[in-house]
Design a protein around this motif. Structure first.
Motif, short mmCIF file in Angstrom:
data_model
loop_
_atom_site.label_atom_id
_atom_site.label_comp_id
_atom_site.label_asym_id
_atom_site.label_seq_id
_atom_site.Cartn_x
_atom_site.Cartn_y
_atom_site.Cartn_z
N UNK A 1 0.82 -1.20 0.00
CA UNK A 1 0.00 0.00 0.00
C UNK A 1 0.86 1.27 0.00
N UNK A 2 2.04 1.15 0.68
CA UNK A 2 2.95 2.30 0.71
C UNK A 2 3.44 2.64 -0.70
N UNK A 3 3.75 1.59 -1.49
CA UNK A 3 4.20 1.82 -2.87
C UNK A 3 3.09 2.45 -3.71
N UNK A 4 1.86 2.01 -3.48
CA UNK A 4 0.73 2.59 -4.22
C UNK A 4 0.60 4.07 -3.91
N UNK A 5 0.73 4.42 -2.62
CA UNK A 5 0.60 5.82 -2.23
C UNK A 5 1.75 6.65 -2.79
N UNK A 6 2.96 6.09 -2.77
CA UNK A 6 4.11 6.82 -3.34
C UNK A 6 3.88 7.08 -4.81
N UNK A 7 3.34 6.07 -5.50
CA UNK A 7 3.04 6.22 -6.92
C UNK A 7 2.01 7.32 -7.16
N UNK A 8 0.98 7.37 -6.29
CA UNK A 8 -0.06 8.39 -6.45
C UNK A 8 0.50 9.80 -6.23
N UNK A 9 1.39 9.93 -5.25
CA UNK A 9 1.97 11.26 -4.98
C UNK A 9 2.89 11.69 -6.13
N UNK A 10 3.59 10.73 -6.74
CA UNK A 10 4.45 11.08 -7.88
C UNK A 10 3.60 11.57 -9.06
N UNK A 11 2.43 10.93 -9.25
CA UNK A 11 1.56 11.31 -10.37
C UNK A 11 1.08 12.76 -10.26
N UNK A 12 0.84 13.21 -9.03
CA UNK A 12 0.29 14.58 -8.88
C UNK A 12 1.38 15.62 -8.65
N UNK A 13 2.64 15.19 -8.75
CA UNK A 13 3.75 16.07 -8.40
C UNK A 13 3.73 17.37 -9.18
N UNK A 14 3.44 17.29 -10.46
CA UNK A 14 3.47 18.51 -11.28
C UNK A 14 2.07 18.90 -11.77
N UNK A 15 1.08 18.54 -11.02
CA UNK A 15 -0.30 18.87 -11.38
C UNK A 15 -0.79 20.05 -10.55
#
Length: 236
Positions: free
Chosen positions: A1-15
């Motif tokens: 779940x931690x990896x999923x959350x890290x992935x989600x935060x990376x996706x919104x990094x430049x949004x």
């Protein structure tokens, strides 16, 4: 779940999503700063018995519809990252369960909205001090009025997350959220069982915590149903 959350935060990094969580509380505090700036003497005389209570009440009047419209836009923008790039099929093909993917989106929305409420909490303190209302701040009351409406709005967070993820056309989730926000402006006169009334923390028992409990329990129920639906849904 931690990896999923890290992935989600990376996706919104430049949004613009990160900008949105600051814009909401900044707008509420800015409008109240203008309100108190233009009518300082009148509002101060109106709330002279409880200056901080009056300020917090005025902030809450704007923060409730801001939370509802904010969660509508936020959930739509988060889900739309995959919709725009047609990446849902590739995402569910990864060795991660669909439940974790859905939970990651919902949890990301929850964390970002919580941060937005935190900005509202500190922004209200700064505004009150700038208005020379002293440093005898009712922190517990302020905390309740900043975070309780958000917790009581959990059913709408669950519903909007499900709508935004399930539908590629974001016009329907956005329209649903906007209409819900408009109707909520009149919700204080609704029966206590109606969810749109809960974020206003008004009920016949005069206990805001009841509205919060109703919101959390119903929100968890809707979230569980949405999770089951997404896990069984064919993703295109």
């Amino acid at each position: 779940m931690i990896r999923v959350m890290l992935s989600e935060f990376i996706k919104i990094k430049r949004k613009l999503i990160l900008f949105l969580i600051i814009l909401g509380p900044l707008g509420v505090i800015g409008l109240q700063a203008a309100n108190f700036g233009l009518r300082y003497d009148w509002l101060t005389s109106q709330y002279k018995e409880d200056l901080w209570g009056g300020l917090i009440g005025e902030v809450t009047m704007l923060s409730v519809p801001t939370i509802l419209i904010g969660l509508t836009i936020l959930t739509s923008m988060i889900a739309n990252i995959e919709h725009q790039t047609n990446a849902w099929k590739q995402l569910v093909a990864l060795p991660v369960s669909k439940m974790k993917i859905f939970a990651g989106k919902a949890l990301l929305s929850f964390i970002l909205l919580f941060m937005s409420c935190l900005f509202l909490f500190f922004g209200t303190i700064v505004l009150g001090i700038c208005l020379r209302y002293g440093t005898d701040i009712p922190l517990l009351y302020l905390m309740k009025m900043c975070f309780f409406p958000f917790l009581a709005a959990m059913p709408f967070l669950a519903l909007q997350t499900w709508l935004a993820i399930s539908m590629k056309n974001q016009a329907i989730p956005l329209t649903t959220g906007i209409l819900g926000t408009i109707v909520s402006l009149y919700a204080t006169g609704f029966p206590d069982w109606m969810p749109l009334k809960w974020p206003w923390l008004v009920n016949e028992w005069d206990e805001p915590v009841y509205s919060v409990l109703f919101g959390i329990v119903t929100g968890l129920g809707l979230y569980s149903l949405s999770l089951i639906d997404f896990s069984r849904r064919d993703v295109k």
